[in-house]
Design a protein around this motif. Structure first.
Motif, mmCIF file in Angstrom:
data_model
loop_
_atom_site.group_PDB
_atom_site.id
_atom_site.type_symbol
_atom_site.label_atom_id
_atom_site.label_comp_id
_atom_site.label_asym_id
_atom_site.label_seq_id
_atom_site.Cartn_x
_atom_site.Cartn_y
_atom_site.Cartn_z
ATOM 1 N N GLY A 34 -47.221 -69.219 70.701
ATOM 2 C CA GLY A 34 -46.363 -68.250 71.372
ATOM 3 C C GLY A 34 -46.971 -66.869 71.403
ATOM 4 O O GLY A 34 -47.906 -66.562 70.651
ATOM 5 N N TRP A 35 -46.452 -66.063 72.318
ATOM 6 C CA TRP A 35 -46.771 -64.643 72.370
ATOM 7 C C TRP A 35 -45.498 -63.856 72.081
ATOM 8 O O TRP A 35 -44.431 -64.175 72.610
ATOM 9 C CB TRP A 35 -47.313 -64.256 73.742
ATOM 10 C CG TRP A 35 -48.709 -64.708 74.012
ATOM 11 C CD1 TRP A 35 -49.096 -65.825 74.685
ATOM 12 C CD2 TRP A 35 -49.916 -64.049 73.624
ATOM 13 N NE1 TRP A 35 -50.458 -65.911 74.735
ATOM 14 C CE2 TRP A 35 -50.994 -64.831 74.095
ATOM 15 C CE3 TRP A 35 -50.203 -62.871 72.927
ATOM 16 C CZ2 TRP A 35 -52.330 -64.468 73.885
ATOM 17 C CZ3 TRP A 35 -51.521 -62.516 72.725
ATOM 18 C CH2 TRP A 35 -52.576 -63.308 73.198
ATOM 19 N N PHE A 36 -45.657 -62.846 71.265
ATOM 20 C CA PHE A 36 -44.586 -61.922 70.951
ATOM 21 C C PHE A 36 -45.107 -60.501 71.154
ATOM 22 O O PHE A 36 -46.309 -60.287 71.246
ATOM 23 C CB PHE A 36 -44.133 -62.102 69.490
ATOM 24 C CG PHE A 36 -43.468 -63.420 69.222
ATOM 25 C CD1 PHE A 36 -44.220 -64.579 69.075
ATOM 26 C CD2 PHE A 36 -42.088 -63.516 69.142
ATOM 27 C CE1 PHE A 36 -43.618 -65.807 68.842
ATOM 28 C CE2 PHE A 36 -41.468 -64.733 68.913
ATOM 29 C CZ PHE A 36 -42.239 -65.879 68.759
ATOM 30 N N ARG A 37 -44.199 -59.547 71.221
ATOM 31 C CA ARG A 37 -44.640 -58.160 71.347
ATOM 32 C C ARG A 37 -43.720 -57.244 70.558
ATOM 33 O O ARG A 37 -42.555 -57.573 70.317
ATOM 34 C CB ARG A 37 -44.685 -57.738 72.816
ATOM 35 C CG ARG A 37 -43.335 -57.693 73.508
ATOM 36 C CD ARG A 37 -43.519 -57.412 74.993
ATOM 37 N NE ARG A 37 -42.241 -57.304 75.695
ATOM 38 C CZ ARG A 37 -42.111 -57.194 77.007
ATOM 39 N NH1 ARG A 37 -43.202 -57.166 77.791
ATOM 40 N NH2 ARG A 37 -40.915 -57.081 77.554
ATOM 41 N N GLN A 38 -44.275 -56.103 70.190
ATOM 42 C CA GLN A 38 -43.495 -55.114 69.460
ATOM 43 C C GLN A 38 -43.823 -53.739 70.000
ATOM 44 O O GLN A 38 -44.965 -53.272 69.886
ATOM 45 C CB GLN A 38 -43.777 -55.192 67.964
ATOM 46 C CG GLN A 38 -42.866 -54.306 67.144
ATOM 47 C CD GLN A 38 -42.913 -54.642 65.659
ATOM 48 O OE1 GLN A 38 -43.819 -55.309 65.185
ATOM 49 N NE2 GLN A 38 -41.912 -54.186 64.932
ATOM 50 N N ALA A 39 -42.813 -53.110 70.591
ATOM 51 C CA ALA A 39 -42.965 -51.753 71.101
ATOM 52 C C ALA A 39 -42.676 -50.762 69.978
ATOM 53 O O ALA A 39 -41.987 -51.097 69.004
ATOM 54 C CB ALA A 39 -42.010 -51.539 72.271
ATOM 55 N N PRO A 40 -43.178 -49.531 70.088
ATOM 56 C CA PRO A 40 -42.937 -48.524 69.038
ATOM 57 C C PRO A 40 -41.452 -48.343 68.778
ATOM 58 O O PRO A 40 -40.665 -48.158 69.705
ATOM 59 C CB PRO A 40 -43.559 -47.256 69.630
ATOM 60 C CG PRO A 40 -44.593 -47.748 70.576
ATOM 61 C CD PRO A 40 -44.049 -49.020 71.154
ATOM 62 N N GLY A 41 -41.067 -48.434 67.508
ATOM 63 C CA GLY A 41 -39.683 -48.208 67.133
ATOM 64 C C GLY A 41 -38.747 -49.362 67.433
ATOM 65 O O GLY A 41 -37.535 -49.239 67.262
ATOM 66 N N LYS A 42 -39.299 -50.490 67.889
ATOM 67 C CA LYS A 42 -38.453 -51.630 68.231
ATOM 68 C C LYS A 42 -38.854 -52.849 67.418
ATOM 69 O O LYS A 42 -39.930 -52.904 66.830
ATOM 70 C CB LYS A 42 -38.558 -51.934 69.726
ATOM 71 C CG LYS A 42 -38.001 -50.847 70.614
ATOM 72 C CD LYS A 42 -37.936 -51.299 72.055
ATOM 73 C CE LYS A 42 -37.292 -50.248 72.927
ATOM 74 N NZ LYS A 42 -37.201 -50.691 74.353
ATOM 75 N N GLU A 43 -37.968 -53.829 67.417
ATOM 76 C CA GLU A 43 -38.265 -55.065 66.708
ATOM 77 C C GLU A 43 -39.186 -55.950 67.549
ATOM 78 O O GLU A 43 -39.257 -55.818 68.770
ATOM 79 C CB GLU A 43 -36.964 -55.818 66.405
ATOM 80 C CG GLU A 43 -36.076 -55.098 65.412
ATOM 81 C CD GLU A 43 -34.875 -55.926 64.991
ATOM 82 O OE1 GLU A 43 -34.139 -55.491 64.099
ATOM 83 O OE2 GLU A 43 -34.679 -57.016 65.572
ATOM 84 N N ARG A 44 -39.862 -56.839 66.861
ATOM 85 C CA ARG A 44 -40.721 -57.792 67.557
ATOM 86 C C ARG A 44 -39.860 -58.696 68.425
ATOM 87 O O ARG A 44 -38.797 -59.157 67.985
ATOM 88 C CB ARG A 44 -41.519 -58.613 66.542
ATOM 89 C CG ARG A 44 -42.611 -59.458 67.154
ATOM 90 C CD ARG A 44 -43.497 -60.043 66.070
ATOM 91 N NE ARG A 44 -44.180 -59.000 65.303
ATOM 92 C CZ ARG A 44 -45.156 -59.240 64.435
ATOM 93 N NH1 ARG A 44 -45.570 -60.489 64.238
ATOM 94 N NH2 ARG A 44 -45.706 -58.252 63.764
ATOM 95 N N GLU A 45 -40.323 -58.955 69.646
ATOM 96 C CA GLU A 45 -39.544 -59.799 70.546
ATOM 97 C C GLU A 45 -40.407 -60.892 71.156
ATOM 98 O O GLU A 45 -41.617 -60.745 71.330
ATOM 99 C CB GLU A 45 -38.907 -58.957 71.665
ATOM 100 C CG GLU A 45 -39.883 -58.305 72.609
ATOM 101 C CD GLU A 45 -39.185 -57.628 73.785
ATOM 102 O OE1 GLU A 45 -37.939 -57.624 73.856
ATOM 103 O OE2 GLU A 45 -39.903 -57.097 74.657
ATOM 104 N N PHE A 46 -39.740 -61.962 71.496
ATOM 105 C CA PHE A 46 -40.395 -63.111 72.089
ATOM 106 C C PHE A 46 -40.820 -62.821 73.515
ATOM 107 O O PHE A 46 -40.106 -62.139 74.254
ATOM 108 C CB PHE A 46 -39.429 -64.299 72.068
ATOM 109 C CG PHE A 46 -39.870 -65.482 72.863
ATOM 110 C CD1 PHE A 46 -39.289 -65.784 74.077
ATOM 111 C CD2 PHE A 46 -40.891 -66.294 72.396
ATOM 112 C CE1 PHE A 46 -39.692 -66.870 74.814
ATOM 113 C CE2 PHE A 46 -41.309 -67.389 73.123
ATOM 114 C CZ PHE A 46 -40.708 -67.685 74.340
ATOM 115 N N VAL A 47 -41.979 -63.369 73.911
ATOM 116 C CA VAL A 47 -42.467 -63.213 75.281
ATOM 117 C C VAL A 47 -42.561 -64.572 75.982
ATOM 118 O O VAL A 47 -41.950 -64.789 77.021
ATOM 119 C CB VAL A 47 -43.841 -62.516 75.307
ATOM 120 C CG1 VAL A 47 -44.383 -62.452 76.731
ATOM 121 C CG2 VAL A 47 -43.745 -61.121 74.705
ATOM 122 N N ALA A 48 -43.336 -65.487 75.397
ATOM 123 C CA ALA A 48 -43.552 -66.788 76.040
ATOM 124 C C ALA A 48 -44.110 -67.769 75.021
ATOM 125 O O ALA A 48 -44.684 -67.348 74.012
ATOM 126 C CB ALA A 48 -44.515 -66.656 77.214
#
Length: 125
Positions: A34-48
């Motif tokens: 899987g790929w996940f992402r984390q933007a500054p100040g945000k929680e890690r979120e699922f991508v695909a």
């Protein structure tokens, strides 16, 4: 399995990038990826994600029709093709793998045991 993500960078809105995640020490056959992402100040979120049978059909609503996940088991590599990028796609992108996740849990970061180090994607407006 050890994972190494690459391909991040700076791109203008509307542009494209392709991320790669190379696995070593063990084949990714039989692993969900899987790929996940984390933007500054945000929680890690699922991508695909792709399931353990290498079927890649699960996407977050926010990236559907713009991003495509794929994998080449012979090269032990997972890809994320990102098109029509938006400033809100700016984040550190992580790849992950696990060999025991069921289909309904592919979105769940807690279920993944193996993680890459992350690659930064910055989309300018």
């Amino acid at each position: 399995v050890q994972l190494q993500a690459s391909g991040g960078g700076l791109v203008q809105a509307g542009g494209s990038l392709r991320l790669s995640c190379a696995a070593s020490a063990r084949t990714i056959r039989g692993y969900a990826t899987g790929w996940f992402r984390q933007a500054p100040g945000k929680e890690r979120e699922f991508v695909a994600a792709c399931n353990r049978n290498s079927i890649c059909t699960v996407y977050a609503d926010s990236v559907k029709s713009r991003f495509t996940i794929s994998r080449d088991n012979a090269k032990n590599t997972v890809y994320l093709q990102m098109n029509s990028l938006k400033p809100e796609d700016t984040a550190v992108y992580y790849c992950a793998a696990d060999n025991s996740i069921i289909q309904s849990q592919l979105w769940n970061a807690v279920q993944y045991d193996h993680w890459g180090q992350g690659t930064l994607v910055t989309v300018s407006s």
